[in-house]
Design an enzyme around this catalytic site. Structure first.
Site, short mmCIF file in Angstrom:
data_model
loop_
_atom_site.label_atom_id
_atom_site.label_comp_id
_atom_site.label_asym_id
_atom_site.label_seq_id
_atom_site.Cartn_x
_atom_site.Cartn_y
_atom_site.Cartn_z
N CYS A 148 0.86 -1.18 0.00
CA CYS A 148 0.00 0.00 0.00
C CYS A 148 0.90 1.23 0.00
CB CYS A 148 -0.91 0.03 1.23
SG CYS A 148 -2.00 1.47 1.19
N ASP A 161 -6.90 10.04 -4.21
CA ASP A 161 -6.17 9.07 -3.39
C ASP A 161 -4.89 8.70 -4.14
OD1 ASP A 161 -5.52 7.37 -1.36
OD2 ASP A 161 -7.27 6.08 -1.56
N ASN A 162 -3.94 8.15 -3.41
CA ASN A 162 -2.72 7.63 -4.00
C ASN A 162 -1.95 8.65 -4.81
OD1 ASN A 162 -2.77 4.97 -2.92
ND2 ASN A 162 -4.51 4.54 -4.25
N1 LIG Z 1 -12.30 -2.37 -5.47
C1 LIG Z 1 -11.30 -2.00 -4.67
N2 LIG Z 1 -10.04 -2.26 -5.02
C2 LIG Z 1 -9.01 -1.90 -4.26
C3 LIG Z 1 -9.21 -1.18 -3.05
C4 LIG Z 1 -10.56 -0.93 -2.67
O1 LIG Z 1 -10.83 -0.36 -1.61
N3 LIG Z 1 -11.57 -1.34 -3.51
N4 LIG Z 1 -8.11 -0.77 -2.32
C5 LIG Z 1 -6.86 -0.62 -3.06
C6 LIG Z 1 -5.69 -0.37 -2.24
S1 LIG Z 1 -5.44 1.22 -1.75
C7 LIG Z 1 -4.75 -1.34 -2.00
S2 LIG Z 1 -3.33 -0.99 -1.20
C8 LIG Z 1 -4.96 -2.72 -2.45
C9 LIG Z 1 -4.86 -3.69 -1.29
O2 LIG Z 1 -5.04 -5.01 -1.70
P1 LIG Z 1 -5.30 -6.12 -0.60
O3 LIG Z 1 -6.38 -5.64 0.32
O4 LIG Z 1 -5.64 -7.36 -1.32
O5 LIG Z 1 -4.00 -6.27 0.15
O6 LIG Z 1 -6.22 -2.89 -3.06
C10 LIG Z 1 -6.59 -1.84 -3.91
N5 LIG Z 1 -7.76 -2.21 -4.65
MO LIG Z 2 -3.32 1.37 -0.78
#
Ligand SMILES: Nc1nc2c(c(=O)[nH]1)N[C@H]1C(S)=C(S)[C@@H](COP(=O)(O)O)O[C@H]1N2
Ligand SMILES: [Mo]
Length: 896
Positions: free
Chosen positions: A172, A304-305
C-alpha cells in the site's frame, strides 16, 4: 462470451506490435478439472494449496499453511459479517472498513509468501458478497476504445485464455505512514511497516485480454472499476495502456491467490494485480476494464494515492482541484523502501552470557520491476555503512523447468528479468558494536542507483514514506532494548513519539536529537517533566460503549492517553468552568489536555482516573473522532467538541510587539458564538516540529459578530537570554491564507447583561465590577466592559485598573479611553505604569497594596461587588493577596 459491439476482426490484429513470450500450445484446463470451483467444500482443509507436479525438482517456495478462520465477533454488526478473518491482524481504522496489517514479526516469520490470513488488507468500504457457486458466473466487461469489446464471465476467462502464475509483492502506498503522521498529521490513517505482503497470483495477462479486444488508435489508458460502492462512487483507477500491454510489467487479471479462490478481502472472485506498482492500482472485485484516451476520472483515482508537493497543507489542498488532477502527482511505481523486522520493537537482548552477535534482518523492495541492488547498515548515524546480505527468493522461481505449471497457471517467470517481489536482508552485528551504538539504521538502493533518503518527504496524503529505517538501542542494566520508529494505528510506542513528547524537532535532520549548536535554545527550553497522571491502583477496563454513556453533562468522562477520567467531581473547581469538561465528555482529549494544562493540573489527574480503554475501543474512538469539516454551512462558528478552522486573512500591527490577527470564518453570516466573558481555544502547529500548540484567548471581536474573528495577540519574541512564547511566535510566523483552529467557548464566568452574571453556571447579580489587569489580560475585561458600556440601560459601575510597563504597552487604549469618556458616570479607568517616561501624566508605580487601598478599599457590606483579575500568574497571585488583606472574600474574586 458475448461480444458487446460487432466489427469482427482477426484475433491479434493490432496487437502484433507487442511482444509476448512463447506460450504452450494448449490452454491449461487444470482449473476446472481439479474441481476447485466445483462442488468441493471450499471451507475445506484449512490450506487449499496442492503440490505442483514437479515434486523433488521444486526449488521455489510454496505458501505456508493458512489457518481455518472464523467470522470475528467484531465484524458481526458490520457489512463484512460474511468474511472470515484472522484475529492477529491489527485494525488501523477502527472496526470497519477493514484496513489491517499483521504484526511485523509475524509477517516476517511467514517468509517469502504471505498467507491470506496475514496478507495486509486495504478496503475503502464494505466487502462485496459473492457466494462460491457464483464465482464462475461472475461477469465483467472489457470495454471502451476497443474494436471488440466484450462482456464475459470468469469461466470464459479461465477456459479461453492462457493461465499464468507468478509471485507478486503488493504494497500500500501508505506503508510506513504512521511515521509521517507523528511528524505532522496527514490525511491518511497510520500504517506501520507491515502494509506489504507477497503471494502467488494466478490469472490471465491483461495484455493478452486487451490484445484480443484490439485497442483502437488513440487509446492510451486502461481504467478499472470494482464492485464496491463507496461514498464517492465505485472504487476505480487507471494505468497506462502500454504498461498493460507490456509482458515485462506483468499486469494480470487474477482469480487465485496462493492456489486458492480469492479471499473476499482480496477481491473474490476477480481482481487486477500489478507488480511493482502501489497496491491502490490493483482493483479488487473487478467489474469493468475500460480502455480510454485519458486517465480515470474516478474520485479515488484523483483524490487518493498521490504525492502532492510538500508545501501543500491539508487545508490548502481542499481548494486545489487542478493540483489533485495533475497526473504528475499520481503514484504508479513504488519507491525503494526497507524495514527492520528483527529485532522487533521493544525486543530485549540479554548481555549476560548471551550470543556474541545478533542477526538483524528485515525486508526491502523496489518499484517498477527494479531490483534492490544493495542494503546498507550504519551504526554511526550515517558516517559509515556496511553491506548486508540479501536473498532474493523470487529468483528461485526463475530456475523452474520450462512451462512449469503451478496452481493451474504457467509459472511465467523463467524468462523475466524484472523483480516483482520483496527481498530479505540480514546482518550479524557483534553485541560489542551494538553496545557502542545509539541506533542501527538501514537504507536500500535499487538498480537505477536510487537510494532511500535520510529525510522524510511529507505530503498531504502521507504516502511513499521511505526514509532510512531507524531502530534505537537502549542499554538498560544488563540488557539492550530496541525501539522502532513507531507502532501501527494508535498503538503507542516508538522513538518518534517519545522524542516528540520530549520537545525534540523530528525534522531537524538528526531524528529530533539535540544537535551541536542548537544547545543554546535547548538550554532555554523549559524542562519537560514527566508527570504521572494515572492511579496505579486503578485496573478497570472500560469499553467505548461505557464511555459513550458518559458523553453528556451527567457524569462526564474523558480520555487522556488511553486512560479514562471522570470529570464530575471537578465540575465546580475547574478553572475553565464546567463547560470545558462537558466539551471533552466522551472524547479523546489527549492533545489539548497535554498542551493546555500545567504540571500542577496534570499532577491532580490520578484523583480522577477511573480506568483504561481497551485497545479496540481506543482504535474505534480515534476512527470516530469528530471532524469539523462538515459539508453543511453552520450558522455558528465555535463548537465545543470539535476544532473549527478559520483562515488567517490579515495581520495588523498595533504596537512593537502586538498584532491583531483577523481570521475569516466559513461564511459572511456565520457568527463567532462566544458569550461575553468567555474564551476560546486556539490551536496552531509549531512551524518546526509541527506539534500542536493550544492556548486560550479572548478575541476582541464581539461574540455576536459575523464573518470575521479578530484576536489581539502580544507576541513574546525569543531574546538571546529568554525563550519567547511558542504559541505567539508560531502565530506570528503563520503565512496569510493558512488556517488556525478554534474550539469553545470555555470559561466559568459569563456576563449576561444588566448586572446579571453566571459563575460556574450559577447566576448572581452585581452592581459594581472591579477589573484588574495587566498586559494582554485586558482582552476578557475589554469584552465585559464593552458589554456594560454599550448598553445604556445597564446600571453596573466599573473600575478598571490596568497596569503596564510603558505607555506603548497599554493595549486597546484608544478604545478604552473612548468608552470611559462616553460613560463617565459608570466607568472609572486607571492606568498605572511601572516605567513611565517623562510625558506620562497618569498613575505611576506597580500595582501594590497602596494603589488598591486608595482606589478600591475594603469590600462593601452588600455582597454585590465582584473583582475580576486577568494577567500573568505572578501578578494575579499578588493582586489576590492584596485584596484578601483588604478584607475581600474569595467568592467575590474571579480569575480569568
Ligand atoms: N475495489 C477495490 N479495489 C481496491 C481497493 C478498494 O478499496 N476497492 N483498495 C486498493 C488499495 S489502496 C490497496 S493498497 C490494495 C490492497 O489489496 P489487498 O487488500 O488485497 O492487500 O487494493 C486496492 N484495490
Ligand atoms: Mo493502498
Amino acid at each position: 462470451m458475448e461480444v458487446i459491439s460487432p466489427s469482427p476482426r482477426p484475433v491479434g490484429g493490432s496487437s502484433s506490435a507487442y511482444y509476448f513470450p512463447p506460450s504452450p500450445a494448449s490452454t491449461p484446463r487444470t482449473f476446472l478439472d481439479s474441481n476447485l470451483y466445483g462442488d468441493t467444500d471450499l471451507s475445506g482443509p484449512s490450506c487449499g494449496v496442492g503440490e505442483p507436479g514437479t515434486e523433488g525438482s521444486r526449488l521455489y517456495p510454496l505458501p505456508p499453511t493458512s489457518r481455518r478462520n472464523k467470522v470475528l465477533t467484531q465484524d458481526l454488526k458490520t457489512p463484512d459479517s460474511h468474511v472470515e478473518r484472522d484475529p492477529r491482524l491489527i485494525r488501523l481504522t477502527g472496526i470497519h472498513p477493514f484496513n489491517v496489517e499483521p504484526p511485523l514479526s509475524d509477517l516476517y516469520d511467514e517468509g517469502f509468501l504471505t498467507t491470506k490470513d496475514l496478507h495486509y488488507v486495504r478496503n475503502h468500504g464494505p466487502v462485496p458478497r459473492v457466494k462460491d457457486f457464483e464465482i464462475l458466473g461472475w461477469e465483467f466487461t472489457v470495454e471502451g476504445m476497443l474494436e471488440k469489446p466484450v462482456k464475459m464471465t470468469l469461466r470464459n476467462l479461465i477456459e479461453d485464455y492462457e493461465q499464468l502464475t507468478y509471485p507478486i509483492t503488493l504494497v500500500c502506498a501508505g506503508n510506513r505512514r504512521k511515521e509521517q503522521n507523528v511528524v505532522r498529521k496527514s490525511k491518511g490513517f497510520s500504517w506501520g511497516a507491515a502494509g506489504v505482503s507477497t503471494a502467488l497470483w494466478t490469472g490471465v495477462s491483461l495484455g493478452d485480454l486487451l490484445a484480443r479486444a484490439v485497442p483502437k488508435r488513440g487509446a492510451r489508458y486502461v481504467c478499472f472499476e470494482g464492485a464496491d460502492k463507496l461514498p464517492n462512487g465505485y472504487y476505480g483507477t487507471s494505468v497506462k495502456l502500454n504498461w498493460a500491454m507490456d509482458p515485462n510489467r506483468g499486469i494480470m487479471v487474477a482469480h487465485k491467490m496462493n492456489g486458492e479462490v480469492l479471499h473476499p478481502d482480496h477481491g473474490k472472485p476477480l481482481r487486477i494485480v500489478i507488480p511493482g506498482q502501489i497496491g491502490g492500482r490493483s482493483v479488487k472485485w473487478l467489474k469493468r476494464i475500460i480502455v480510454t484516451s485519458a486517465p480515470s476520472d474516478n474520485w479515488y483515482h484523483i483524490y487518493d494515492n498521490r504525492v502532492l508537493p510538500t508545501m501543500i497543507s491539508p487545508e490548502a489542498s481542499a481548494n486545489l482541484p487542478d493540483t489533485w488532477k495533475d497526473e504528475r502527482y499520481a503514484i504508479y511505481d513504488l519507491n525503494t523502501n526497507s524495514a527492520t523486522c528483527y529485532p522487533a520493537h521493544d525486543e530485549k537482548l540479554s548481555l549476560s552470557n548471551g550470543p556474541e552477535t545478533y542477526k538483524f534482518r528485515g525486508y526491502a523492495y523496489a518499484g517498477g520491476g527494479k531490483r534492490v541492488s544493495r542494503l546498507e547498515v550504519t551504526l554511526d548515524q550515517g558516517k559509515t555503512w556496511t553491506l548486508a546480505n540479501i536473498t532474493y527468493p523470487e529468483d528461485q522461481y526463475r530456475l523452474a523447468p520450462e512451462n512449469e505449471v503451478l496452481f493451474g497457471g504457467r509459472l511465467d517467470i523463467t524468462w523475466r528479468e524484472a523483480c516483482f517481489c520483496w527481498c530479505f536482508w540480514d546482518m550479524d552485528i557483534p553485541i560489542s558494536q551494538l553496545r557502542g551504538a545509539k541506533d542501527v539504521m538501514i537504507r536500500a538502493m535499487d538498480d537505477s542507483m536510487m537510494v532511500q533518503p535520510k529525510e522524510m518527504y511529507w505530503s498531504v496524503l502521507g504516502m511513499m514514506n521511505n526514509p532510512w529505517y531507524r531502530v534505537v538501542i537502549h542499554e538498560e542494566g544488563s540488557t539492550l532494548r530496541f525501539e522502532h520508529p513507531t507502532q501501527p494505528a494508535l498503538i503507542p510506542g516508538g522513538w518518534m513519539e517519545r522524542v516528540k513528547a520530549q520537545g525534540g524537532n523530528l525534522m531537524n535532520g538528526f531524528w529530533g536529537e539535540k544537535v551541536p549548536g542548537e544547545e543554546e535554545t535547548v538550554l532555554m527550553e523549559e524542562p519537560a517533566k514527566e508527570i504521572c497522571m494515572i492511579n496505579e491502583k486503578v485496573s478497570r477496563i472500560i469499553t467505548i460503549e461505557e464511555l459513550r454513556e458518559h458523553s453528556g453533562e451527567e457524569e462526564p468522562w474523558f480520555v487522556v492517553n488511553g486512560h479514562v477520567y471522570d470529570g464530575t467531581p471537578f465540575l465546580d473547581g475547574h478553572p475553565g468552568g464546567a463547560a470545558s469538561i462537558f466539551g471533552g465528555a466522551g472524547q479523546n482529549v489527549s492533545e489539548e489536555f497535554i498542551t493546555i494544562h500545567s504540571e500542577n493540573a496534570k499532577a491532580m489527574m490520578p484523583k480522577y482516573h477511573i480506568g483504561t480503554l481497551d485497545a479496540r475501543s481506543l482504535a474505534l474512538l480515534a476512527a470516530t473522532e469528530p471532524v469539523a469539516e462538515s459539508s453543511e454551512p453552520r450558522p455558528v462558528f465555535l463548537q465545543p467538541k470539535t476544532w473549527s478552522k478559520a483562515i488567517l486573512t490579515e495581520k495588523t500591527r498595533v504596537s512593537s510587539d502586538t498584532k491583531i490577527f483577523t481570521f475569516t470564518l466559513d461564511h459572511e453570516a456565520q457568527t463567532i458564538g462566544l458569550p461575553v466573558g468567555q474564551h476560546l481555544m486556539m490551536r496552531v502547529r509549531d512551524p518546526g516540529s509541527q506539534m500542536a500548540i493550544i492556548r486560550a484567548y479572548t478575541p476582541i471581536s464581539e461574540g455576536t459578530d459575523a464573518g470575521k474573528l479578530r484576536v489581539l495577540v502580544k507576541i513574546y519574541y525569543d531574546t538571546p537570554k529568554i525563550k519567547g512564547g511558542k504559541m505567539t511566535q508560531a502565530l506570528d510566523s503563520l503565512p496569510m491564507g493558512q488556517f488556525v483552529e478554534f474550539k469553545g467557548p470555555i470559561g466559568k464566568f459569563e456576563y449576561l447583561g444588566k448586572g446579571l452574571c453566571t459563575v460556574n453556571a450559577k447566576e448572581r447579580r452585581v452592581r459594581r465590577l472591579i477589573m484588574v489587569c495587566a498586559g494582554s489580560g485586558i482582552t476578557p475585561i475589554f469584552q465585559v466592559l464593552r458589554a456594560v458600556m454599550t448598553d445604556e440601560s445597564d446600571p453596573t459601575s466599573c473600575v478598571v485598573i490596568d497596569g503596564n510597563r510603558v505607555q506603548e504597552d497599554i493595549l486597546c487604549k484608544p478604545e478604552l479611553d473612548a468608552m470611559a469618556a462616553r460613560c463617565k458616570d459608570k466607568c472609572r479607568l486607571l492606568y498605572t505604569l511601572s516605567r513611565p517616561d517623562a510625558s506620562w501624566k497618569g498613575l505611576k508605580g506597580r500595582m501594590d497594596k497602596a494603589l488598591f487601598e486608595r482606589e478600591v478599599g475594603a469590600p462593601p457590606a452588600s455582597n454585590d461587588t465582584m473583582v475580576l483579575i486577568c494577567g500573568p500568574e505572578p501578578m494575579e497571585k499578588a493582586v489576590h493577596q492584596v485584596f484578601t488583606s483588604l478584607g475581600w472574600k474569595d467568592e467575590n474574586i474571579l480569575f480569568f
